[in-house]
Design a protein around this motif. Structure first.
Motif, PDB file in Angstrom:
ATOM      1  N   PHE A 170     -48.899  45.759 -28.669  1.00  0.00           N
ATOM      2  CA  PHE A 170     -49.291  47.165 -28.568  1.00  0.00           C
ATOM      3  C   PHE A 170     -49.041  47.699 -27.165  1.00  0.00           C
ATOM      4  O   PHE A 170     -48.456  48.773 -26.981  1.00  0.00           O
ATOM      5  N   ARG A 171     -49.473  46.954 -26.175  1.00  0.00           N
ATOM      6  CA  ARG A 171     -49.333  47.377 -24.777  1.00  0.00           C
ATOM      7  C   ARG A 171     -47.867  47.593 -24.399  1.00  0.00           C
ATOM      8  O   ARG A 171     -47.536  48.471 -23.620  1.00  0.00           O
ATOM      9  N   ASN A 172     -46.986  46.811 -24.993  1.00  0.00           N
ATOM     10  CA  ASN A 172     -45.564  46.927 -24.682  1.00  0.00           C
ATOM     11  C   ASN A 172     -44.805  47.843 -25.634  1.00  0.00           C
ATOM     12  O   ASN A 172     -43.578  47.908 -25.589  1.00  0.00           O
ATOM     13  N   GLY A 173     -45.523  48.517 -26.524  1.00  0.00           N
ATOM     14  CA  GLY A 173     -44.897  49.492 -27.398  1.00  0.00           C
ATOM     15  C   GLY A 173     -44.174  48.912 -28.600  1.00  0.00           C
ATOM     16  O   GLY A 173     -43.419  49.620 -29.260  1.00  0.00           O
ATOM     17  N   SER A 174     -44.401  47.646 -28.912  1.00  0.00           N
ATOM     18  CA  SER A 174     -43.729  47.026 -30.059  1.00  0.00           C
ATOM     19  C   SER A 174     -44.369  47.400 -31.384  1.00  0.00           C
ATOM     20  O   SER A 174     -43.719  47.352 -32.418  1.00  0.00           O
ATOM     21  N   VAL A 175     -45.657  47.737 -31.357  1.00  0.00           N
ATOM     22  CA  VAL A 175     -46.355  48.160 -32.568  1.00  0.00           C
ATOM     23  C   VAL A 175     -47.147  49.429 -32.257  1.00  0.00           C
ATOM     24  O   VAL A 175     -47.621  49.609 -31.138  1.00  0.00           O
ATOM     25  N   PRO A 176     -47.286  50.303 -33.240  1.00  0.00           N
ATOM     26  CA  PRO A 176     -48.064  51.525 -33.008  1.00  0.00           C
ATOM     27  C   PRO A 176     -49.562  51.235 -32.952  1.00  0.00           C
ATOM     28  O   PRO A 176     -50.022  50.169 -33.375  1.00  0.00           O
ATOM     29  N   LEU A 209     -59.651  31.425 -20.816  1.00  0.00           N
ATOM     30  CA  LEU A 209     -58.361  31.070 -21.417  1.00  0.00           C
ATOM     31  C   LEU A 209     -57.291  32.140 -21.257  1.00  0.00           C
ATOM     32  O   LEU A 209     -56.124  31.891 -21.551  1.00  0.00           O
ATOM     33  N   TYR A 210     -57.669  33.336 -20.811  1.00  0.00           N
ATOM     34  CA  TYR A 210     -56.763  34.474 -20.855  1.00  0.00           C
ATOM     35  C   TYR A 210     -56.602  35.123 -19.497  1.00  0.00           C
ATOM     36  O   TYR A 210     -57.378  34.877 -18.578  1.00  0.00           O
ATOM     37  N   GLY A 211     -55.597  35.977 -19.409  1.00  0.00           N
ATOM     38  CA  GLY A 211     -55.315  36.696 -18.181  1.00  0.00           C
ATOM     39  C   GLY A 211     -56.248  37.874 -17.977  1.00  0.00           C
ATOM     40  O   GLY A 211     -56.957  38.299 -18.894  1.00  0.00           O
ATOM     41  N   PRO A 212     -56.251  38.434 -16.771  1.00  0.00           N
ATOM     42  CA  PRO A 212     -57.193  39.495 -16.416  1.00  0.00           C
ATOM     43  C   PRO A 212     -57.086  40.750 -17.295  1.00  0.00           C
ATOM     44  O   PRO A 212     -58.093  41.381 -17.596  1.00  0.00           O
ATOM     45  N   GLU A 213     -55.893  41.102 -17.719  1.00  0.00           N
ATOM     46  CA  GLU A 213     -55.739  42.316 -18.525  1.00  0.00           C
ATOM     47  C   GLU A 213     -56.412  42.165 -19.887  1.00  0.00           C
ATOM     48  O   GLU A 213     -57.125  43.055 -20.341  1.00  0.00           O
ATOM     49  N   PHE A 214     -56.198  41.019 -20.517  1.00  0.00           N
ATOM     50  CA  PHE A 214     -56.822  40.798 -21.821  1.00  0.00           C
ATOM     51  C   PHE A 214     -58.337  40.648 -21.676  1.00  0.00           C
ATOM     52  O   PHE A 214     -59.098  41.156 -22.502  1.00  0.00           O
ATOM     53  N   ILE A 215     -58.777  39.982 -20.640  1.00  0.00           N
ATOM     54  CA  ILE A 215     -60.221  39.838 -20.383  1.00  0.00           C
ATOM     55  C   ILE A 215     -60.857  41.220 -20.256  1.00  0.00           C
ATOM     56  O   ILE A 215     -61.930  41.476 -20.805  1.00  0.00           O
ATOM     57  N   ALA A 216     -60.185  42.132 -19.561  1.00  0.00           N
ATOM     58  CA  ALA A 216     -60.711  43.488 -19.394  1.00  0.00           C
ATOM     59  C   ALA A 216     -60.823  44.199 -20.748  1.00  0.00           C
ATOM     60  O   ALA A 216     -61.799  44.917 -20.997  1.00  0.00           O
TER      61      ALA A 216
END
Length: 157
Positions: free
Chosen positions: A101-107, A138-145
């Motif tokens: 979603f963040r990269n625009g691959s899915v609406p 287990l995850y990066g800061p963006e997903f944690i946020a």
């Protein structure tokens, strides 16, 4: 006919060829973009379906998931590890959906389908406890946020 007229006709034909090539390229890019969106949607759906198939094929895992969501302290040590692994799979799927979603691959509408499923896990005592003690490491800061915002928003409502 003089050479200047021949050159002008050649330039017009060349420009027409360039325009035709650009139109063709535009159509190909649109088709490729649509194909990429379909592939992303299928990958996202496959993650979710594989998860549910796992639970259906192994009813004991479904039981662990249900009990763990309600009260993780009710699980044996071995069952808690299974519960943790099940949540790792579920959160990994949501992390991948969020990335798409963040990269625009899915609406956004496709992402919201994943968000609804994700909320099933995070808005439970066991899911929240797992996230706070183990999952967030287990995850990066963006997903944690994203997850922490979902938790805060649920607490506010």
């Amino acid at each position: 006919m003089n050479w200047e007229a021949v050159a002008a006709i050649g330039q017009v034909l060349g420009a027409g060829g360039v325009i035709a090539s650009l139109v063709y390229l535009t159509l190909q890019i649109r088709a490729s973009t649509r194909a990429s969106a379909v592939a992303s949607k299928l990958v996202s759906a496959r993650f979710q379906l594989d998860y549910y198939v796992l639970l259906l094929q192994h009813p004991e895992l479904q039981d662990i998931m249900v009990r763990g969501r309600k009260d993780p302290a009710s699980l044996s040590r071995e069952d808690y590890h299974r519960f943790s692994n099940l949540l790792s799979l579920a959160f990994g799927s949501f992390s991948a959906a969020h990335f798409q979603f963040r990269n625009g691959s899915v609406p956004e509408s496709d992402f919201l389908e994943n968000l609804i499923t994700f909320r099933y896990f995070i808005h439970s005592p066991g899911g929240l406890q797992w996230w706070n003690t183990f999952g967030k490491h287990l995850y990066g800061p963006e997903f944690i946020a994203v997850v922490n915002k979902e938790i805060r928003d649920a607490g506010a409502s």
